[in-house]
Scaffold this motif. Structure first.
Motif, short mmCIF file in Angstrom:
data_model
loop_
_atom_site.label_atom_id
_atom_site.label_comp_id
_atom_site.label_asym_id
_atom_site.label_seq_id
_atom_site.Cartn_x
_atom_site.Cartn_y
_atom_site.Cartn_z
N ARG A 257 0.21 3.82 7.12
CA ARG A 257 0.77 2.76 6.19
C ARG A 257 -0.12 1.46 6.25
O ARG A 257 -0.51 1.00 5.01
CB ARG A 257 2.12 2.39 6.37
CG ARG A 257 3.18 3.51 5.92
CD ARG A 257 4.70 2.88 5.73
NE ARG A 257 5.14 2.36 7.13
CZ ARG A 257 5.86 2.95 7.97
NH1 ARG A 257 5.83 4.36 7.79
NH2 ARG A 257 6.18 2.81 8.97
N ASP B 204 -2.24 0.30 2.79
CA ASP B 204 -2.25 -1.12 2.14
C ASP B 204 -3.09 -1.90 2.30
O ASP B 204 -3.30 -2.39 1.31
CB ASP B 204 -0.73 -1.45 2.89
CG ASP B 204 0.32 -0.62 2.47
OD1 ASP B 204 0.34 0.20 1.65
OD2 ASP B 204 1.55 -0.97 3.37
N ASN B 205 -3.61 -1.85 3.32
CA ASN B 205 -4.89 -3.01 3.63
C ASN B 205 -6.10 -2.54 2.96
O ASN B 205 -6.69 -3.47 2.34
CB ASN B 205 -5.23 -3.13 5.13
CG ASN B 205 -4.27 -3.84 5.58
OD1 ASN B 205 -4.20 -5.30 5.56
ND2 ASN B 205 -3.07 -3.50 6.25
N LYS C 38 -6.04 -0.83 -0.31
CA LYS C 38 -5.76 -1.39 -1.38
C LYS C 38 -5.96 -2.91 -1.80
O LYS C 38 -6.52 -3.34 -2.68
CB LYS C 38 -4.31 -0.95 -1.85
CG LYS C 38 -3.98 0.62 -2.02
CD LYS C 38 -2.63 0.93 -2.24
CE LYS C 38 -2.35 2.27 -2.40
NZ LYS C 38 -1.07 2.54 -2.57
N ARG C 39 -5.46 -3.72 -0.67
CA ARG C 39 -5.90 -4.95 -0.80
C ARG C 39 -7.14 -5.58 -0.76
O ARG C 39 -7.63 -6.28 -1.50
CB ARG C 39 -4.82 -5.81 0.27
CG ARG C 39 -3.27 -5.66 0.27
CD ARG C 39 -2.67 -6.33 1.50
NE ARG C 39 -1.18 -5.87 1.34
CZ ARG C 39 -0.35 -6.59 0.66
NH1 ARG C 39 -0.73 -7.66 -0.11
NH2 ARG C 39 0.98 -6.30 0.84
#
Length: 303
Positions: free
Chosen positions: A27, A31-32, A34-35
């Motif tokens: 995860r 998530d990172n 995408k950021r």
């Protein structure tokens, strides 16, 4: 990106909770990424620089970007202005290198304990190969040390996939040499039609295989186990492979690698139980972390 669940005899975050950390890492990565990709798309092109990027800039990104989650703060509240690469492929490598250092931290510290990380691992190209070229659901024990009946035993690289356990022995020499398997004790290296002896890699591979099988049998766990001789740089000249052993030389390497990378299976409960059993019999040398450090990087554990 493969996950480093055990490095030598260092304390590992995964020893603390094997059911939590592998999924949490996946995860974290997703998530990172995408950021970071959004940040890169929104950054003016004139602010991007040519790769390779300086380690200090990568460290700055690591501290600011990943450190946000340590403090449970919101990404939008933190001004992040790292110098990012020119194209997306360079950005991916930049991100993987940042995660590589993050993994070294997870595989040498817990909330209260730490092991002294050998600096050579910061640029260990073989370790980077296994962590950066394989899927997120592959769990690696790199040069693990097992403790059995009060004795410590070094083992080869262990790759725990959702379907099987691969025990890997690297055999790599300058590319103009050919590896020629012999018996269980002696193999040969051939260069310009001249042969010289080498210690058979099957010795340590069979020892590692015996350790893994004995632990899993004791814990009542059943999963296929395979032995692999891997040479990314040399041809291996052989007629037959030993039982449950595969030779992967430089000609077969790319096809084998792409086959591993094609696996899309998520983590399996049985796989995590196997990893937990092997970690339970691993040797660990660690000291207490200074009180002022404790808890600072307990990433995601309570999220």
């Amino acid at each position: 990106m493969g996950q480093l669940i055990k490095l030598e005899n260092y304390i590992s975050r995964y020893q603390r909770d094997i059911l939590h950390y592998p999924r949490q890492f996946i995860r974290l990565k997703q998530d990172n990424w995408k950021r970071l990709l959004d940040l890169w798309h929104n950054q003016p092109k004139q602010n991007r620089i040519e790769a390779p990027l300086e380690d200090t800039n990568r460290a700055a990104l690591f501290d600011k970007f990943f450190g946000i989650f340590n403090k449970k703060e919101v990404i939008e509240d933190q001004p992040i202005e790292p110098l990012l690469p020119q194209n997306e492929e360079q950005l991916k490598q930049y991100f993987l290198d940042s995660l590589y250092h993050f993994q070294l931290n997870w595989s040498s510290t817990t909330l209260h304990e730490m092991s002294f990380l050998d600096r050579s691992y910061q640029e260990d190209l073989t370790l980077k190969y296994f962590l950066q070229r394989f899927p997120d659901s592959f769990l690696f024990m790199y040069q693990p040390v097992f403790k059995l009946k009060n004795a410590t035993v070094d083992a080869d690289i262990i790759m725990i996939t959702p379907f099987e356990v691969n025990i890997i022995k690297l055999v790599e020499y300058p590319s103009n040499r050919t590896v020629i398997p012999g018996d269980d004790r002696t193999w040969f290296i051939e260069e310009n039609n001249v042969r010289s002896k080498m210690l058979s890699p099957m010795l340590s591979l069979k020892r590692s295989d015996k350790i893994v099988k004995s632990i899993l049998n004791h814990e009542g766990l059943d999963i296929p186990i395979h032995k692999i001789i891997l040479s990314r740089t040399n041809a291996i000249d052989f007629d037959l492979e030993p039982f449950q052993t595969t030779y992967i030389d430089k000609d077969a390497h790319e096809e084998w690698l792409q086959k591993q990378r094609a696996y899309t299976s998520p983590l399996k409960h049985q796989q995590l139980k196997v990893a937990d059993a092997l970690l339970a019999y691993s040797d660990t040398v660690a000291v207490n972390r200074p009180e002022w450090e404790q808890g600072e990087d307990d990433e995601f554990y309570h999220s």
